[in-house]
Design an enzyme around this catalytic site. Structure first.
Site, mmCIF file in Angstrom:
data_model
loop_
_atom_site.group_PDB
_atom_site.id
_atom_site.type_symbol
_atom_site.label_atom_id
_atom_site.label_comp_id
_atom_site.label_asym_id
_atom_site.label_seq_id
_atom_site.Cartn_x
_atom_site.Cartn_y
_atom_site.Cartn_z
ATOM 1 N N SER A 59 33.804 23.411 43.176
ATOM 2 C CA SER A 59 33.047 24.320 43.535
ATOM 3 C C SER A 59 31.566 24.278 43.433
ATOM 4 C CB SER A 59 33.375 25.848 42.746
ATOM 5 O OG SER A 59 34.878 26.016 43.190
HETATM 6 N N1 SAM Z 1 38.197 24.913 39.700
HETATM 7 C C1 SAM Z 1 37.840 23.579 40.586
HETATM 8 C C2 SAM Z 1 36.999 22.853 39.935
HETATM 9 O O1 SAM Z 1 36.201 22.887 38.857
HETATM 10 O O2 SAM Z 1 36.641 21.639 40.442
HETATM 11 C C3 SAM Z 1 37.827 23.802 41.915
HETATM 12 C C4 SAM Z 1 38.851 24.368 42.544
HETATM 13 S S1 SAM Z 1 39.389 24.263 44.427
HETATM 14 C C5 SAM Z 1 37.890 25.179 45.013
HETATM 15 C C6 SAM Z 1 40.695 24.982 44.509
HETATM 16 C C7 SAM Z 1 41.828 24.297 43.719
HETATM 17 O O3 SAM Z 1 43.039 25.411 43.971
HETATM 18 C C8 SAM Z 1 42.289 23.185 44.723
HETATM 19 O O4 SAM Z 1 42.211 22.082 43.814
HETATM 20 C C9 SAM Z 1 43.732 23.586 45.235
HETATM 21 O O5 SAM Z 1 44.611 22.469 45.103
HETATM 22 C C10 SAM Z 1 44.054 24.610 44.451
HETATM 23 N N2 SAM Z 1 45.402 25.452 44.407
HETATM 24 C C11 SAM Z 1 45.426 26.047 45.554
HETATM 25 N N3 SAM Z 1 46.598 26.931 45.467
HETATM 26 C C12 SAM Z 1 47.052 26.776 44.192
HETATM 27 C C13 SAM Z 1 48.312 27.009 43.349
HETATM 28 N N4 SAM Z 1 49.138 27.916 44.038
HETATM 29 N N5 SAM Z 1 48.490 26.899 42.378
HETATM 30 C C14 SAM Z 1 47.417 26.022 41.533
HETATM 31 N N6 SAM Z 1 46.351 25.455 42.308
HETATM 32 C C15 SAM Z 1 46.093 25.914 43.694
#
Ligand code: SAM
Length: 215
Positions: A59
């Site tokens: 993000s």
């Molecule tokens: N917080 C992260 C960082 O600091 O890099 C950015 C996260 S990215 C915008 C969103 C993440 O949510 C992705 O890596 C995606 O794979 C994960 N995601 C989506 N659905 C999910 C789920 N049901 N459980 C865990 N992670 C999930």
């Protein structure tokens, strides 16, 4: 050294969002470039999301700062993050809760779990546990939590997340598909739940049981 100057510039630019000093200090301390694939590191301190592979992103720093600011993170708290990605947001929160606090962060994509673990280790964080799981229903094993942060957009606020929040706790979660709102959900000491929209945001979708279904 170059990175340090760029990081200082980034933190100065984040001041327009009225972010607490504690959050800005955490961002100033964390080497964001260590959470970014090597070929993209020159943009590590530009206030933008960047690809981390598998169709996912780290993000933008202002979004991490705004969510951490809204959640009012304090020393000693137990935090659940859904969507570990690169591990950077977890690192910011790990700085804010200190050595007596702990971050449990859940990611559904196995190579990203490994990527985040390595990044967090290289950056020296020991108060973060990275878990491979569908986190759309939270992670009950270590509940309850003082704060929950969801870094992907859900179709609605998953009920298990509210259950896993301590009385007096707060949850930040983007809700919606193309048009998303960031919600701050507060659970009072008597268990009453209030939610407030904090404005429009853009996140990748939450995939899973309480998310948008499996891809
Ligand atoms: N917080 C992260 C960082 O600091 O890099 C950015 C996260 S990215 C915008 C969103 C993440 O949510 C992705 O890596 C995606 O794979 C994960 N995601 C989506 N659905 C999910 C789920 N049901 N459980 C865990 N992670 C999930």
């Amino acid at each position: 050294m170059e990175y340090e100057k760029e990081r200082e510039r980034l933190v100065r630019s984040l001041r327009v969002h009225n972010i607490k000093e504690s959050v800005l200090d955490a961002i100033l301390r964390i080497p964001r470039h260590l959470f970014i694939p090597e070929g993209l590191r020159r943009d590590a301190y530009v206030d933008t999301p960047l690809p981390i592979g598998h169709g996912q992103t780290i993000s933008a720093p202002h979004m991490v700062a705004i969510m951490c600011d809204l959640l009012d993170l304090k020393e000693g708290q137990r935090i659940l993050e859904i969507g570990t990605g690169s591990g950077y947001n977890a690192a910011v929160m790990a700085e804010l809760v200190g050595k007596t606090g702990h971050i449990y962060t859940v990611e559904r994509i196995a190579p990203l779990v490994e990527f985040a673990k390595k990044n967090l280790m290289d950056a020296g964080y020991t108060n973060v546990t990275v878990i491979l799981e569908d986190g759309s229903g939270g992670y009950s094993e270590f509940s309850s939590y003082d704060r929950i942060i969801v870094t992907c957009a859900a179709p609605d606020i998953p009920e298990p997340l509210i259950k896993q929040l301590k009385p007096g706790g707060m949850l930040a979660i983007p809700v919606g598909d193309y048009i998303q709102q960031l919600y701050l959900v507060k659970k009072d000491s008597d268990g009453t739940v209030h939610k407030e929209s904090k404005g429009g945001v853009v996140f990748v979708p939450l995939i899973g049981k309480y998310g948008y279904g499996y891809d």
